[in-house]
Design an enzyme around this catalytic site. Structure first.
Site, PDB file in Angstrom:
ATOM      1  N   HIS A 170      -2.083   7.023   7.631  1.00 49.03           N
ATOM      2  CA  HIS A 170      -1.170   7.979   6.988  1.00 49.03           C
ATOM      3  C   HIS A 170      -1.900   9.274   6.630  1.00 49.03           C
ATOM      4  O   HIS A 170      -1.325  10.364   6.716  1.00 49.03           O
ATOM      5  CB  HIS A 170      -0.602   7.391   5.686  1.00 49.03           C
ATOM      6  N   GLN A 180       3.047   9.962   1.588  1.00 50.57           N
ATOM      7  CA  GLN A 180       4.356   9.313   1.467  1.00 50.57           C
ATOM      8  C   GLN A 180       5.120   9.759   0.224  1.00 50.57           C
ATOM      9  O   GLN A 180       6.334   9.558   0.140  1.00 50.57           O
ATOM     10  CB  GLN A 180       4.206   7.788   1.434  1.00 50.57           C
ATOM     11  N   CYS A 211       6.722  -0.152   6.933  1.00 48.69           N
ATOM     12  CA  CYS A 211       6.267   1.003   6.161  1.00 48.69           C
ATOM     13  C   CYS A 211       7.419   1.539   5.326  1.00 48.69           C
ATOM     14  O   CYS A 211       8.532   1.674   5.841  1.00 48.69           O
ATOM     15  CB  CYS A 211       5.768   2.082   7.124  1.00 48.69           C
ATOM     16  N   LEU A 212       7.155   1.844   4.065  1.00 48.85           N
ATOM     17  CA  LEU A 212       8.200   2.374   3.189  1.00 48.85           C
ATOM     18  C   LEU A 212       8.742   3.710   3.701  1.00 48.85           C
ATOM     19  O   LEU A 212       9.873   4.074   3.380  1.00 48.85           O
ATOM     20  CB  LEU A 212       7.667   2.537   1.758  1.00 48.85           C
ATOM     21  N   GLY A 231       0.838  -1.193   0.000  1.00 50.80           N
ATOM     22  CA  GLY A 231       0.000   0.000   0.000  1.00 50.80           C
ATOM     23  C   GLY A 231       0.871   1.240   0.000  1.00 50.80           C
ATOM     24  O   GLY A 231       2.037   1.188   0.399  1.00 50.80           O
ATOM     25  N   HIS A 272      -3.795   0.863   7.936  1.00 55.35           N
ATOM     26  CA  HIS A 272      -2.459   1.467   7.986  1.00 55.35           C
ATOM     27  C   HIS A 272      -2.398   2.693   7.069  1.00 55.35           C
ATOM     28  O   HIS A 272      -1.892   3.749   7.458  1.00 55.35           O
ATOM     29  CB  HIS A 272      -1.426   0.401   7.563  1.00 55.35           C
ATOM     30  N   GLU A 273      -2.934   2.539   5.842  1.00 58.09           N
ATOM     31  CA  GLU A 273      -2.850   3.641   4.872  1.00 58.09           C
ATOM     32  C   GLU A 273      -3.755   4.805   5.268  1.00 58.09           C
ATOM     33  O   GLU A 273      -3.376   5.972   5.095  1.00 58.09           O
ATOM     34  CB  GLU A 273      -3.195   3.146   3.467  1.00 58.09           C
TER      35      GLU A 273
HETATM   36 CO    CO Z   1       3.082   3.106   5.684  1.00 55.39          CO
END
Ligand code: CO
Length: 155
Positions: A134, A50, A88-89, A45, A130-131
């Site tokens: 963000h 991000q 997480c990226l 995701g 999770h997304e």
């Molecule tokens: Co993330």
């Protein structure tokens, strides 16, 4: 490919604004670029903050299909929650367990501006929660237990 910003960039901590015109050219061009960036990083995701944009747009890689999820609202959360491993990226090399609802129902708009309702179980529910975090400036490390870096995992 888009550049992924990482913690502690303040963009990751801002509350994102709704996408006003989903069919606008800049949004239509952004969605496939986010999808490409997510796939190239082996992400499940990716949320717009991000890649430096505080708008309520996420892409999710689900069973080799990319979903664009715009202006999502969680309308139902299962009473049952479970702990599960997340990374997480934007928080490179860190992993931890986060407690999430086991299944959720969301309402959102897709990239064609169609309103959708999705019942998401299991891993998909976890990824979407999770997304959406963000979009509200929340990172998984805020909620995680057993936080550790990848070196520890591989030891
Ligand atoms: Co993330």
């Amino acid at each position: 490919m888009l550049k992924i910003i990482t913690q502690p960039n303040p963009i990751l901590r801002k509350k994102s604004q709704a996408v006003k015109d989903i069919l606008a050219q800049k949004i239509q061009e952004l969605i496939p670029r986010m999808a490409e960036t997510m796939i190239n990083h082996d992400g499940v995701g990716l949320a717009a903050p991000q890649i430096g944009k505080n708008i309520r747009l996420i892409t999710v890689n689900h069973k080799d299909r990319v979903l664009a999820i715009i202006n999502p609202k969680i309308t139902k959360k299962s009473f049952l929650k479970e702990w599960g491993e997340e990374g997480c990226l934007s928080v490179p090399d860190k992993f931890g367990e986060v407690k999430r609802s086991k299944s959720i129902i969301i309402e959102y708009f897709d990239e064609k501006n169609n309103q959708k309702i999705l019942k998401a179980p299991g891993l998909l529910a976890r990824v979407i929660q999770h997304e959406i975090d963000h979009l509200d400036g929340i990172l998984f490390i805020d909620k995680a237990r057993k936080l550790r870096d990848i070196n520890t995992l591989n030891a």
